[in-house]
Scaffold this motif. Structure first.
Motif, PDB file in Angstrom:
ATOM      1  N   PHE A  30       0.845  -1.190   0.000  1.00 61.58           N
ATOM      2  CA  PHE A  30       0.000   0.000   0.000  1.00 61.58           C
ATOM      3  C   PHE A  30       0.886   1.248   0.000  1.00 61.58           C
ATOM      4  N   CYS A  31       1.757   1.337  -0.980  1.00 63.17           N
ATOM      5  CA  CYS A  31       2.677   2.478  -1.072  1.00 63.17           C
ATOM      6  C   CYS A  31       1.888   3.786  -1.023  1.00 63.17           C
ATOM      7  N   TYR A  32       0.825   3.867  -1.798  1.00 56.26           N
ATOM      8  CA  TYR A  32      -0.124   4.971  -1.664  1.00 56.26           C
ATOM      9  C   TYR A  32      -1.263   4.431  -0.811  1.00 56.26           C
ATOM     10  N   CYS A  33      -1.471   5.026   0.333  1.00 57.60           N
ATOM     11  CA  CYS A  33      -2.455   4.494   1.277  1.00 57.60           C
ATOM     12  C   CYS A  33      -3.876   4.619   0.738  1.00 57.60           C
ATOM     13  N   PRO A  34      -4.591   3.501   0.621  1.00 54.19           N
ATOM     14  CA  PRO A  34      -5.967   3.553   0.143  1.00 54.19           C
ATOM     15  C   PRO A  34      -6.932   4.166   1.166  1.00 54.19           C
ATOM     16  N   LEU A  35      -6.448   4.418   2.379  1.00 48.36           N
ATOM     17  CA  LEU A  35      -7.300   5.015   3.412  1.00 48.36           C
ATOM     18  C   LEU A  35      -7.136   6.528   3.503  1.00 48.36           C
ATOM     19  N   ASP A  39     -11.576   8.277   7.342  1.00 45.48           N
ATOM     20  CA  ASP A  39     -11.205   8.425   8.749  1.00 45.48           C
ATOM     21  C   ASP A  39     -10.498   7.121   9.122  1.00 45.48           C
ATOM     22  N   CYS A  40      -9.219   7.087   8.869  1.00 50.11           N
ATOM     23  CA  CYS A  40      -8.442   5.847   8.865  1.00 50.11           C
ATOM     24  C   CYS A  40      -8.051   5.327  10.242  1.00 50.11           C
ATOM     25  N   GLY A  41      -7.983   6.204  11.228  1.00 48.11           N
ATOM     26  CA  GLY A  41      -7.520   5.787  12.543  1.00 48.11           C
ATOM     27  C   GLY A  41      -6.017   5.860  12.690  1.00 48.11           C
ATOM     28  N   GLY A  42      -5.346   6.390  11.686  1.00 45.26           N
ATOM     29  CA  GLY A  42      -3.895   6.483  11.716  1.00 45.26           C
ATOM     30  C   GLY A  42      -3.389   7.735  12.412  1.00 45.26           C
ATOM     31  N   ASN A  43      -2.094   7.827  12.515  1.00 52.51           N
ATOM     32  CA  ASN A  43      -1.435   8.940  13.181  1.00 52.51           C
ATOM     33  C   ASN A  43      -1.134  10.032  12.150  1.00 52.51           C
ATOM     34  N   TYR A  44      -2.144  10.846  11.840  1.00 57.05           N
ATOM     35  CA  TYR A  44      -1.977  11.914  10.863  1.00 57.05           C
ATOM     36  C   TYR A  44      -2.305  13.258  11.495  1.00 57.05           C
ATOM     37  N   THR A  45      -1.892  14.311  10.823  1.00 54.97           N
ATOM     38  CA  THR A  45      -2.255  15.665  11.234  1.00 54.97           C
ATOM     39  C   THR A  45      -2.835  16.369  10.025  1.00 54.97           C
ATOM     40  N   LEU A  46      -3.615  17.397  10.295  1.00 55.18           N
ATOM     41  CA  LEU A  46      -4.141  18.233   9.212  1.00 55.18           C
ATOM     42  C   LEU A  46      -3.347  19.527   9.187  1.00 55.18           C
ATOM     43  N   ILE A  47      -2.819  19.841   8.034  1.00 53.73           N
ATOM     44  CA  ILE A  47      -2.082  21.084   7.840  1.00 53.73           C
ATOM     45  C   ILE A  47      -2.794  21.850   6.738  1.00 53.73           C
ATOM     46  N   ASP A  48      -3.427  22.945   7.126  1.00 55.34           N
ATOM     47  CA  ASP A  48      -4.224  23.740   6.177  1.00 55.34           C
ATOM     48  C   ASP A  48      -5.231  22.877   5.434  1.00 55.34           C
ATOM     49  N   GLY A  49      -5.853  21.940   6.143  1.00 53.67           N
ATOM     50  CA  GLY A  49      -6.882  21.086   5.565  1.00 53.67           C
ATOM     51  C   GLY A  49      -6.357  19.906   4.766  1.00 53.67           C
ATOM     52  N   ILE A  50      -5.057  19.732   4.721  1.00 53.56           N
ATOM     53  CA  ILE A  50      -4.457  18.622   3.967  1.00 53.56           C
ATOM     54  C   ILE A  50      -3.908  17.597   4.957  1.00 53.56           C
ATOM     55  N   ILE A  69      -8.125  -3.637   4.700  1.00 50.58           N
ATOM     56  CA  ILE A  69      -9.227  -4.223   3.928  1.00 50.58           C
ATOM     57  C   ILE A  69     -10.541  -4.059   4.689  1.00 50.58           C
ATOM     58  N   GLY A  70     -10.519  -4.205   5.999  1.00 51.97           N
ATOM     59  CA  GLY A  70     -11.725  -4.010   6.813  1.00 51.97           C
ATOM     60  C   GLY A  70     -12.233  -2.581   6.752  1.00 51.97           C
ATOM     61  N   LYS A  71     -11.322  -1.601   6.847  1.00 52.74           N
ATOM     62  CA  LYS A  71     -11.719  -0.192   6.765  1.00 52.74           C
ATOM     63  C   LYS A  71     -12.281   0.140   5.384  1.00 52.74           C
ATOM     64  N   LEU A  72     -11.681  -0.415   4.333  1.00 54.11           N
ATOM     65  CA  LEU A  72     -12.198  -0.183   2.983  1.00 54.11           C
ATOM     66  C   LEU A  72     -13.589  -0.794   2.817  1.00 54.11           C
ATOM     67  N   SER A  73     -13.793  -1.966   3.387  1.00 58.08           N
ATOM     68  CA  SER A  73     -15.125  -2.603   3.323  1.00 58.08           C
ATOM     69  C   SER A  73     -16.168  -1.735   4.005  1.00 58.08           C
ATOM     70  N   GLU A  74     -15.819  -1.160   5.164  1.00 58.30           N
ATOM     71  CA  GLU A  74     -16.737  -0.253   5.860  1.00 58.30           C
ATOM     72  C   GLU A  74     -17.084   0.941   4.982  1.00 58.30           C
ATOM     73  N   GLU A  75     -16.072   1.522   4.348  1.00 59.04           N
ATOM     74  CA  GLU A  75     -16.297   2.684   3.488  1.00 59.04           C
ATOM     75  C   GLU A  75     -17.212   2.339   2.321  1.00 59.04           C
ATOM     76  N   PHE A  76     -17.003   1.183   1.701  1.00 55.62           N
ATOM     77  CA  PHE A  76     -17.852   0.780   0.584  1.00 55.62           C
ATOM     78  C   PHE A  76     -19.287   0.551   1.033  1.00 55.62           C
ATOM     79  N   LYS A  77     -19.472  -0.061   2.194  1.00 54.79           N
ATOM     80  CA  LYS A  77     -20.824  -0.280   2.711  1.00 54.79           C
ATOM     81  C   LYS A  77     -21.512   1.049   2.999  1.00 54.79           C
ATOM     82  N   ASN A  78     -20.798   2.007   3.573  1.00 55.49           N
ATOM     83  CA  ASN A  78     -21.366   3.320   3.840  1.00 55.49           C
ATOM     84  C   ASN A  78     -21.725   4.030   2.534  1.00 55.49           C
ATOM     85  N   SER A  79     -20.897   3.890   1.517  1.00 53.49           N
ATOM     86  CA  SER A  79     -21.184   4.505   0.228  1.00 53.49           C
ATOM     87  C   SER A  79     -22.428   3.889  -0.394  1.00 53.49           C
TER      88      SER A  79
END
Length: 86
Positions: A30-35, A39-50, A69-79
């Motif tokens: 997952f070189c480019y994160c599919p999440l 709302d991935c649950g990862g350790n990220y910050t928002l900088i100017d909305g990015i 894969i579980g988080k992606l499944s949740e997103e697809f079900k919500n969509s």
């Protein structure tokens, strides 16, 4: 381990792209994160909305394939629910 859940490219010019991951556990699948757009649950910050994921290692740890894969499944079900209610 199921081999389709893991790939490591130690020849990549950016390897390792994140710190704090043991090279033996580093997953490039997952070189480019599919999440990124979730709302991935990862350790990220928002900088100017990015979303800045520099400190997140979720997609780069070989034990996190099922989590992603579980988080992606949740997103697809919500969509699906949103589209059904249009």
């Amino acid at each position: 381990m199921e081999h389709y859940k893991y790939f490591c490219n130690k020849d990549c010019e950016f390897f390792p792209c994140h710190k704090n991951v043991n090279e033996e556990d580093f997953n490039c699948l997952f070189c480019y994160c599919p999440l990124y757009r979730t709302d991935c649950g990862g350790n990220y910050t928002l900088i100017d909305g990015i979303k800045d994921c520099s400190n997140c290692i979720i997609p780069h740890n070989k034990r996190n394939y099922d989590y992603i894969i579980g988080k992606l499944s949740e997103e697809f079900k919500n969509s699906e629910k949103i589209l059904t209610n249009l």
